[in-house]
Design an enzyme around this catalytic site. Structure first.
Site, mmCIF file in Angstrom:
data_model
loop_
_atom_site.group_PDB
_atom_site.id
_atom_site.type_symbol
_atom_site.label_atom_id
_atom_site.label_comp_id
_atom_site.label_asym_id
_atom_site.label_seq_id
_atom_site.Cartn_x
_atom_site.Cartn_y
_atom_site.Cartn_z
ATOM 1 N N GLU A 196 28.131 40.573 40.772
ATOM 2 C CA GLU A 196 29.138 39.767 41.463
ATOM 3 C C GLU A 196 30.552 40.288 41.198
ATOM 4 O O GLU A 196 31.392 40.310 42.104
ATOM 5 C CB GLU A 196 29.011 38.298 41.053
ATOM 6 C CG GLU A 196 27.741 37.646 41.593
ATOM 7 C CD GLU A 196 27.736 36.131 41.486
ATOM 8 O OE1 GLU A 196 27.309 35.478 42.444
ATOM 9 O OE2 GLU A 196 28.169 35.614 40.434
ATOM 10 N N GLY A 214 31.427 22.683 29.073
ATOM 11 C CA GLY A 214 30.897 23.582 30.092
ATOM 12 C C GLY A 214 30.053 22.784 31.063
ATOM 13 O O GLY A 214 30.108 21.549 31.108
#
Length: 406
Positions: A170, A12
């Site tokens: 979002e 990540g």
């Protein structure tokens, strides 16, 4: 003298940036570097809300690990981590075992359910490339089914989003922009579609500037989003969700339930003998785990207190990247026999939340507020800057958002 083994778990933001920086910080003979990741790609978690809504192809959000690291310098193992033994300095994988001298844990997050019945079974979470692809496909499938059913089914056209934090807001911005396209494609009147946001707290975007929150909610409501603030999700079923407000419960029929309301650290970390809080390690100021001088923890698996607010720093990509850069510098120090490690100091460059491709809100440079198109451009600048930092101009040209002014 043998070279120390540095093992990085997870690719990540924290894990991949640590590995990329180690390539630059260390000479080839300084250490053996191994990166372990389940997939052969790194993905932009901050773009998953777009691929979930279908406004960005999921392949744009993923970057092959081979484009980021030099396999002559880094041993990449595509495998799944099963457990960590910090006492024995071993990592158990599905296909074998690794030993390490220094370990970097960047295994990312898991969905926090807060004990809500049926949530894992019946709701989708925006967690990785495949989960985001599943959300998009499920919504499209339900829109396609609507006109083929013998009777009207509002549950097929009702999209419920649990949580009004950054991910929830979002995603709402993207799906609100996508719905008119879906309605046109599947011959559905726009007024038949409902987009409902359910938030247990007293406001959306908790802790964010109230003026910006009001702007975001107004813009999303203009696009048809219904907000249910101070409302708890009590249960998720195959048929929809049960919500509660002021001791009154209501069933909202929906086949499109998306959960975006909380994360914990990776459960492997919690089960490996480290001191943890919700599977997050309360790291020391140099990002090492308590009791283990050779274990660094970055990103969503780490929790670090902000000395100014006396609250934990939020688990953002920005902080994971800065943690990774510091960890690489500190590993260079210990590999060279210097135990004077640098403490973490968060350089807050601002926070921007998108409300669709051309709209956003944000705070930069401490207190400067941005609204609308200027905030949207800044969001893309931040995304592009990360790509430049991670993989240089080549990666930016391949994956960057070059449509900043459209």
């Amino acid at each position: 003298m043998s070279r120390p083994n540095i093992v990085v778990l997870g690719a990540g933001y924290g894990g991949i940036m640590t590995t990329v920086r180690l390539q630059k910080e260390l000479k080839a003979n300084d250490a053996n570097i191994t990166l372990v990741n389940k997939n052969d790609y790194h993905y932009q978690t901050t773009w998953l809300h777009e691929s979930s809504a279908g406004t960005l192809h999921h392949d744009r959000a993923r970057i092959p690990i081979g484009d980021l690291i030099d396999f002559n310098r880094v041993n990449f193992i595509q495998d799944t981590v099963l457990s960590i033994d910090p006492e024995g300095q071993r990592v158990q994988l599905e296909e074998g075992e690794l030993t390490y001298d220094y370990l970097v844990i960047g295994l990312g997050f898991e969905t926090a359910t807060f004990g809500i019945e049926g949530l894992l079974e019946h709701a989708h979470s925006i967690t990785n490339i495949n989960s985001s692809r599943l959300i998009r496909e499920e919504i499209e499938r339900n829109f396609a089914k609507y006109n083929n059913e013998p009777e009207e089914r509002e549950d097929l056209l009702t999209i419920v989003v649990g949580g009004a934090g950054f991910t929830g807001i979002e995603f709402l911005g993207e799906i609100a922009n996508r719905v008119p396209e879906l309605c046109e494609e599947y011959d559905i009147p726009r007024e038949k579609v409902r987009i409902i946001n359910v938030e247990a707290g007293p406001t959306a975007l908790a802790g964010f500037d109230p003026e910006l929150v009001e702007y975001a909610m107004n813009r999303l409501e203009e696009k048809g989003v219904e907000f249910r603030i101070s409302t708890m999700i009590k249960k998720v079923t195959e048929d929809g969700i049960v919500v509660e407000k002021d001791d009154e419960q209501e069933m909202i029929p929906s086949r499109n339930v998306v959960w975006a309301a909380g994360v914990t650290g990776n459960s492997i970390v919690g089960e490996s003998g480290f001191e943890v809080n919700r599977n997050k390690v309360p790291v020391r100021e140099d990002l090492r785990a308590p009791d283990y001088d050779n274990v660094f923890v970055v990103g969503d698996c780490a929790v670090l207190m902000n000395p100014e607010t006396e609250r934990p720093y939020p688990p953002t990509a920005q902080i994971a990247i800065q943690m990774a850069e510091l960890t690489a510098r500190n590993l260079k120090q210990v590999v060279h026999g210097n135990n004077e490690l640098e403490p973490f100091e968060f350089d807050n460059k601002g926070t921007v939340a998108s409300l669709g491709n051309t709209d956003a809100i944000g705070v930069i440079f401490g207190d400067r507020k941005l609204f609308g198109r200027s905030a949207s451009i800044m969001k893309k600048v931040i995304d592009n800057r990360y790509l430049l930092k991670l993989g240089g101009v080549g990666l930016f040209l391949k994956k960057g958002k070059l449509d900043m002014y459209h």
